[in-house]
Design an enzyme around this catalytic site. Sequence first.
Site, PDB file in Angstrom:
ATOM      1  N   ASP A  36      -6.763  -5.578  -6.351  1.00 36.76           N
ATOM      2  CA  ASP A  36      -5.307  -5.710  -6.306  1.00 36.76           C
ATOM      3  C   ASP A  36      -4.659  -5.176  -7.591  1.00 36.76           C
ATOM      4  O   ASP A  36      -5.286  -5.166  -8.651  1.00 36.76           O
ATOM      5  CB  ASP A  36      -4.958  -7.199  -6.116  1.00 36.76           C
ATOM      6  N   ASN A  38      -2.834  -2.084  -7.815  1.00 40.35           N
ATOM      7  CA  ASN A  38      -2.626  -0.630  -7.912  1.00 40.35           C
ATOM      8  C   ASN A  38      -1.142  -0.295  -8.035  1.00 40.35           C
ATOM      9  O   ASN A  38      -0.744   0.551  -8.835  1.00 40.35           O
ATOM     10  CB  ASN A  38      -3.161   0.080  -6.656  1.00 40.35           C
ATOM     11  N   ARG A  40       1.435  -2.245  -9.034  1.00 38.80           N
ATOM     12  CA  ARG A  40       2.029  -2.675 -10.312  1.00 38.80           C
ATOM     13  C   ARG A  40       1.570  -1.780 -11.460  1.00 38.80           C
ATOM     14  O   ARG A  40       2.337  -1.477 -12.370  1.00 38.80           O
ATOM     15  CB  ARG A  40       1.649  -4.143 -10.593  1.00 38.80           C
ATOM     16  N   HIS A  53      -2.891   3.946  -6.252  1.00 39.12           N
ATOM     17  CA  HIS A  53      -4.041   3.905  -5.335  1.00 39.12           C
ATOM     18  C   HIS A  53      -5.067   4.980  -5.696  1.00 39.12           C
ATOM     19  O   HIS A  53      -6.270   4.756  -5.615  1.00 39.12           O
ATOM     20  CB  HIS A  53      -3.575   4.058  -3.886  1.00 39.12           C
ATOM     21  N   GLU A  83      -3.244  -6.261   7.583  1.00 42.17           N
ATOM     22  CA  GLU A  83      -1.807  -6.447   7.310  1.00 42.17           C
ATOM     23  C   GLU A  83      -1.205  -5.255   6.563  1.00 42.17           C
ATOM     24  O   GLU A  83       0.017  -5.102   6.511  1.00 42.17           O
ATOM     25  CB  GLU A  83      -1.582  -7.728   6.475  1.00 42.17           C
ATOM     26  N   ARG A  87       2.999  -1.707   5.409  1.00 41.29           N
ATOM     27  CA  ARG A  87       3.548  -1.012   4.234  1.00 41.29           C
ATOM     28  C   ARG A  87       4.255   0.271   4.665  1.00 41.29           C
ATOM     29  O   ARG A  87       4.044   0.761   5.770  1.00 41.29           O
ATOM     30  CB  ARG A  87       2.418  -0.706   3.256  1.00 41.29           C
ATOM     31  N   LEU A 147     -28.191   0.019  -3.410  1.00 40.45           N
ATOM     32  CA  LEU A 147     -26.953  -0.783  -3.334  1.00 40.45           C
ATOM     33  C   LEU A 147     -26.354  -0.581  -1.959  1.00 40.45           C
ATOM     34  O   LEU A 147     -26.363   0.532  -1.435  1.00 40.45           O
ATOM     35  CB  LEU A 147     -25.939  -0.304  -4.393  1.00 40.45           C
ATOM     36  N   ARG A 204     -11.141 -11.115  -7.959  1.00 38.08           N
ATOM     37  CA  ARG A 204      -9.806 -10.634  -7.600  1.00 38.08           C
ATOM     38  C   ARG A 204      -9.121 -10.156  -8.871  1.00 38.08           C
ATOM     39  O   ARG A 204      -9.043 -10.896  -9.858  1.00 38.08           O
ATOM     40  CB  ARG A 204      -8.965 -11.732  -6.939  1.00 38.08           C
ATOM     41  N   ARG A 210      -5.364 -16.130  -4.632  1.00 38.09           N
ATOM     42  CA  ARG A 210      -5.504 -16.351  -3.183  1.00 38.09           C
ATOM     43  C   ARG A 210      -6.525 -15.378  -2.596  1.00 38.09           C
ATOM     44  O   ARG A 210      -6.860 -14.363  -3.210  1.00 38.09           O
ATOM     45  CB  ARG A 210      -4.150 -16.230  -2.483  1.00 38.09           C
ATOM     46  N   SER A 212      -6.120 -13.899   0.496  1.00 40.20           N
ATOM     47  CA  SER A 212      -5.457 -12.841   1.266  1.00 40.20           C
ATOM     48  C   SER A 212      -6.264 -12.383   2.484  1.00 40.20           C
ATOM     49  O   SER A 212      -6.455 -11.180   2.694  1.00 40.20           O
ATOM     50  CB  SER A 212      -5.133 -11.636   0.368  1.00 40.20           C
TER      51      SER A 212
END
Length: 256
Positions: A36, A38, A40, A53, A83, A87, A147, A204, A210, A212
């Site tokens: 989270d 990107n 801001r 992004h 969700e 956007r 991985l 996060r 949260r 999300s």
Amino acid sequence: MTDDLHGRVEPDRAAPLHTAPRGPDYRPRHVAIIMDGNGRWALRRGLPRTVGHCAGVEALRGVVKAAPDLGIKILTCYAFSTENWKRPKDEVDTLMSLLLEYCRLEAENLHRNGVRINAIGRIHELPPAQQQEIARAVALTRGNDRLILNLAVNYGGQAELVDAFRSLAAEVQSGRLAPEAIDAEVVRRHLYTADLPDPDLIIRTAGEMRLSNFLLWQSAYAEIWVTDVYWPDFTREHLEQALRDYARRERRFGAL
Ligand code: FPP
């Protein structure tokens, strides 16, 4: 959703629950990240959110490179939620292009580095080009085991549970499954992550406390680590900091 898009990864059921001993070598096997901040990050620099992004993809590259050296076997990254379609169109388009580009340009490199790509979410609802590139990257890297990079794309924890319940209901209706036979293990086997162990640690970025709609079932006993750092600024050093904190946590899984 096809098996091809998920890949099949045998969970290590014999592995201990990672309870003891504590110490700097106590490492999470599966780390999941809510990337989270990107938007801001970009706005703070007077740039469009979409630039944030793009910078986020660079941060992802760095973390994927560092993860295996730090003992991480599975890295699940929340790239696009069910969700996020709400956007503005240009932002959704940018995220879809980045996904396409990432799978197209990065798959070879990841393959050379022993990374297996996996995808969870309603992949079949993505545009055809994105579905194809994901399937191609999954197929190319299928044999790797250094991985697992598990990309959560068009993923929602509630949608995942709805899909699991629908599939359980169909099995009950057809007589293949008795309602009394449904327990937590049966539900788990109907999730997108049926072949993966639950995350040990959820990271996060950008400070929000949260989940999300991320890995709602699987996060039952996950340790959560939140940093104020925006995702594009997140580096190997931040990941190491999260792992050091994790090593100090005591995990009891409901026991004493
Ligand atoms: C949340 O930041 C981030 C996302 C919705 C997308 C995450 C995507 C990437 C890191 C890059 C894409 C990677 C691939 C492989 C496609 P935000 O926009 O909600 O930030 P904000 O909370 O500051 O607005």
